[in-house]
Design an enzyme around this catalytic site. Structure first.
Site, short mmCIF file in Angstrom:
data_model
loop_
_atom_site.label_atom_id
_atom_site.label_comp_id
_atom_site.label_asym_id
_atom_site.label_seq_id
_atom_site.Cartn_x
_atom_site.Cartn_y
_atom_site.Cartn_z
N ARG A 1 0.87 -1.18 0.00
CA ARG A 1 0.00 0.00 0.00
C ARG A 1 0.91 1.23 0.00
O ARG A 1 2.01 1.20 0.54
CB ARG A 1 -0.88 0.03 1.26
CG ARG A 1 -1.53 -1.31 1.59
CD ARG A 1 -2.71 -1.63 0.70
NE ARG A 1 -3.32 -2.90 1.04
CZ ARG A 1 -4.36 -3.44 0.41
NH1 ARG A 1 -4.90 -2.79 -0.60
NH2 ARG A 1 -4.86 -4.60 0.78
N ASP B 193 -9.77 -2.27 -7.05
CA ASP B 193 -10.31 -0.91 -7.21
C ASP B 193 -9.37 0.18 -6.71
O ASP B 193 -9.29 1.25 -7.30
CB ASP B 193 -11.68 -0.80 -6.55
CG ASP B 193 -11.69 -1.20 -5.09
OD1 ASP B 193 -10.62 -1.55 -4.55
OD2 ASP B 193 -12.77 -1.15 -4.48
N THR C 162 -7.82 -9.71 -8.00
CA THR C 162 -8.29 -9.69 -6.62
C THR C 162 -9.13 -10.93 -6.38
O THR C 162 -9.95 -11.30 -7.22
CB THR C 162 -9.12 -8.42 -6.31
OG1 THR C 162 -9.79 -8.59 -5.05
CG2 THR C 162 -10.16 -8.14 -7.39
N ASP D 171 -11.54 -11.25 -4.39
CA ASP D 171 -12.93 -10.93 -4.02
C ASP D 171 -13.90 -10.93 -5.20
O ASP D 171 -15.11 -10.99 -5.01
CB ASP D 171 -12.99 -9.55 -3.34
CG ASP D 171 -12.40 -9.58 -1.94
OD1 ASP D 171 -12.31 -10.67 -1.36
OD2 ASP D 171 -12.02 -8.51 -1.44
N ARG E 167 -14.71 -8.70 2.28
CA ARG E 167 -15.01 -7.56 3.16
C ARG E 167 -16.28 -6.83 2.73
O ARG E 167 -17.12 -6.47 3.54
CB ARG E 167 -13.82 -6.59 3.18
CG ARG E 167 -13.96 -5.43 4.17
CD ARG E 167 -12.80 -4.48 4.03
NE ARG E 167 -12.74 -3.90 2.70
CZ ARG E 167 -11.61 -3.78 2.00
NH1 ARG E 167 -10.47 -4.20 2.48
NH2 ARG E 167 -11.64 -3.23 0.79
#
Length: 328
Positions: free
Chosen positions: A76, A107, A130, A132, A176
């Site tokens: 990050r 994203d 990702t 997710d 999440r």
């Protein structure tokens, strides 16, 4: 194809996902095919700011298609959220004579590329990576299939214990803000209930469902919970509530956590990553920018980065109906 592009950078950013290395490999080898230089950026946007680059060629990505994680690392970057940080990143790109970037991530990664493109008109193409599967503009993201199969395999093992001891297991999977892993892993593993952020099942309905399972003769049950589910503050609080209200159940909790991110990518993810990596390079050579490349109904499609970030990838309502029927 246009020949103004001489050097392309590739990076991975955000959470790692199985298949990212296959995507890097595809980008590097497509660049080699079209006789374009390729540079890898270590640690995503932070590496871009620090000028942490490595020259990549076809041989340097040998034996990487089967590896989990990302050989370019990921991180990050708070610095990239500042204008000063992005200015430093742009300076490093110019210093290295890099003409365009390919961004592999989710994203947050695409938001960074979108802002960078707006400020510096620098060509950026996104590849969705990702677990997710929550990116608009593609049916599947790189890493999702592998993570899903990992979750199903582990839940199958947990069911062996649940049935041996007549226990109720709450199994928390990643997700999440999205319930794609939970919903599909729940249906695939025969879970009695599936709790996802998109659908508020409610505590009363959950209790009634578990009572119904008990009355039907089930001696053990599996409840798959997405980590972003809103019913309880945590899966542990949820388990305590059920145990207090249904003392006939012996309740256990298993949080699968980051094991879902790791491991060798599935064949599906390797093929998907290869297809998207090739197309990403070709889009840049065709003068395209600010796009994400994805797959819809087995066809490679492109979506504007802003739409990919802000659009909603909806949960499969039909699968929810199937889940309800199967839990009888």
């Amino acid at each position: 194809m246009k020949n103004t592009i001489k050097k392309i950078a590739v990076m991975t950013s955000g959470g790692d996902a199985p298949g990212m290395n296959a995507a890097i490999r595809a980008v590097v080898r497509t660049c080699a095919f079209y006789q374009i230089e390729c540079v890898g950026v270590y640690r995503g946007y932070q590496g871009l700011i620090e000028g942490d680059f490595i020259t990549l060629d076809a041989r340097k990505v040998s034996n990487t298609i089967n590896r989990g994680g990302t050989i370019l690392k990921s991180a990050r970057s708070k610095d990239f959220r500042t204008k000063e940080g992005r200015a430093k990143a742009y300076e490093n790109l110019l210093k290295e004579s890099i003409d365009a970037m390919i961004l592999i991530g989710g994203d947050g990664t695409f938001t960074g590329g979108m802002v960078f493109n707006e400020e510096y008109n620098f060509p950026c193409i996104g590849i969705p990576g990702t677990i997710d599967n929550d990116i608009y503009g593609t049916n599947f993201t790189i890493g999702y299939d592998t993570a899903l199969n990992t979750a199903v395999e582990v839940i199958d093992k947990i069911r062996d214990t649940a049935s041996s001891h007549n226990r109720l297991f709450f199994v928390e999977v990643m997700g999440r803000d999205a319930g794609f892993i939970a919903l599909n892993a729940g249906v695939g593993s025969g879970a009695e209930e599936i709790l996802i952020p998109e659908e508020d099942l409610g505590l009363d309905r959950l209790l009634e469902s578990l009572k119904r399972s008990k009355r039907s003769g089930k001696s053990s049950s599996i409840v798959v919970v997405a980590e972003g589910d809103k019913i309880g503050k945590s899966v542990f609080e949820l388990a305590n509530y059920v145990e207090e209200n249904l003392p006939q159940y012996e309740v256990r909790v298993s949080v699968l956590g980051h094991m879902q991110r790791g491991g060798s990518p599935s064949c599906f993810d390797r093929v998907l990553a290869s297809r998207l990596g090739v197309k990403a390079v070709e889009l840049i050579l065709d003068g395209k920018t600010n796009l994400m490349v994805g797959i819809i109904n087995d066809k490679i499609k492109t979506t504007n980065l802003e739409k990919a970030v802000k659009g909603k990838h909806s949960i499969n309502k039909e699968l929810l109906r199937v889940s309800d029927i199967m839990s009888i």
